[in-house]
Design a protein around this motif. Structure first.
Motif, PDB file in Angstrom:
ATOM      1  N   VAL A 162       0.835  -1.207   0.000  1.00 47.76           N
ATOM      2  CA  VAL A 162       0.000   0.000   0.000  1.00 47.76           C
ATOM      3  C   VAL A 162       0.870   1.257   0.000  1.00 47.76           C
ATOM      4  CG1 VAL A 162      -1.678   1.340   1.323  1.00 47.76           C
ATOM      5  CG2 VAL A 162      -1.971  -1.128   1.071  1.00 47.76           C
ATOM      6  N   VAL A 163       1.894   1.270   0.845  1.00 48.92           N
ATOM      7  CA  VAL A 163       2.765   2.446   0.919  1.00 48.92           C
ATOM      8  C   VAL A 163       3.503   2.656  -0.403  1.00 48.92           C
ATOM      9  CG1 VAL A 163       4.801   3.423   2.041  1.00 48.92           C
ATOM     10  CG2 VAL A 163       3.021   2.345   3.419  1.00 48.92           C
ATOM     11  N   VAL A 164       4.004   1.571  -0.982  1.00 50.88           N
ATOM     12  CA  VAL A 164       4.668   1.667  -2.280  1.00 50.88           C
ATOM     13  C   VAL A 164       3.679   2.141  -3.342  1.00 50.88           C
ATOM     14  CG1 VAL A 164       5.756   0.324  -4.123  1.00 50.88           C
ATOM     15  CG2 VAL A 164       6.463  -0.008  -1.759  1.00 50.88           C
ATOM     16  N   ASN A 165       2.451   1.680  -3.241  1.00 47.45           N
ATOM     17  CA  ASN A 165       1.411   2.080  -4.187  1.00 47.45           C
ATOM     18  C   ASN A 165       1.153   3.592  -4.149  1.00 47.45           C
ATOM     19  OD1 ASN A 165       0.451   0.250  -5.970  1.00 47.45           O
ATOM     20  ND2 ASN A 165      -1.406  -0.254  -4.864  1.00 47.45           N
ATOM     21  N   VAL A 166       1.191   4.160  -2.962  1.00 45.82           N
ATOM     22  CA  VAL A 166       0.962   5.602  -2.830  1.00 45.82           C
ATOM     23  C   VAL A 166       2.022   6.375  -3.612  1.00 45.82           C
ATOM     24  CG1 VAL A 166       0.903   7.555  -1.236  1.00 45.82           C
ATOM     25  CG2 VAL A 166      -0.187   5.397  -0.607  1.00 45.82           C
TER      26      VAL A 166
END
Length: 225
Positions: A162-166
């Motif tokens: 999720v963090v990488v996706n942001v």
């Protein structure tokens, strides 16, 4: 997060130029936020619903060899730059929000799949043998023993994805999907630091917020196991 939010509000109230003022409005930021959050949430949910069952499947004894091979492929795939994944998706699907969703889904599959497989495989063999000795069936061992023990590792993969996706979603502006990347790219093109910093700060705030919320979910689930 409070300081970051205050900084974003400051840039909206003090854009520094008429050109930046046309971009840094609350309505426009609301649209960009909705686009960015939509890309991250939808792609992450799709990745989780795809990678979790697949990770469980390849961890089964009959598919352990496939799991080892797939894990190596996933590790290699993780080295591919995110911009390359978006560019390849663009060449096939064209411009737009759906293309960005597909690219983000594909890129976020890797950490969730890898951690799901690694988490289940990290369960000590003695624990499985004890469960078998108690007469538990394979599906019950999976849901009552393996998944609860592997949950912290699996959740770490989801949080990472999720963090990488942001961050990766900021690149989606290059294929017309909007998001905070629009502020960053516009700021670079017109040389307006306020726009550049606003996009960076909002992306960082969203990443921290997502990680915090997922951390709260993790603690609640761990307390209920």
């Amino acid at each position: 997060m409070t300081c970051g939010g205050a900084a974003a509000v400051y840039f909206v109230e003090n854009p520094g130029s008429a050109m930046a003022a046309r971009v840094l409005t609350y309505n426009h930021l609301a649209v960009l936020t909705a686009q960015h959050v939509g890309m991250v949430v939808i792609s992450s949910l799709l990745a989780a619903t795809t990678a979790l069952p697949l990770g469980i499947l390849i961890s089964r004894p009959r598919l352990r060899l496939l799991g080892t091979i797939l894990e190596n492929i996933v590790n290699i795939g993780q080295t591919i730059p995110s911009i390359a994944v978006i560019a390849l998706s663009f060449t096939v699907l064209g411009l737009g929000f759906n293309t960005a969703l597909f690219a983000l889904w594909l890129y976020s599959l890797l950490p969730i799949l890898r951690n799901t497989y690694a988490g289940i495989m990290s369960v000590p063999p003695g624990v499985r043998e004890a469960a078998v000795g108690m007469g538990m069936r394979p599906w019950r061992i999976l849901f009552k023993v393996e998944l609860p023990l592997a949950f912290p590792i699996i959740m770490a993969g989801i949080r990472t994805a999720v963090v990488v996706n942001v961050g990766t979603a900021t690149l989606a502006t290059f294929i017309g999907a909007g998001g905070f990347g629009h502020l960053i790219v516009t700021g670079i093109m017109v040389r307006r630091l306020q726009l550049l910093l606003s996009g960076c700060i909002l992306s960082a705030l969203l990443a921290m917020l997502c990680d915090h919320l997922l951390g709260m979910v993790e603690e609640k689930v761990k307390a209920s196991i």
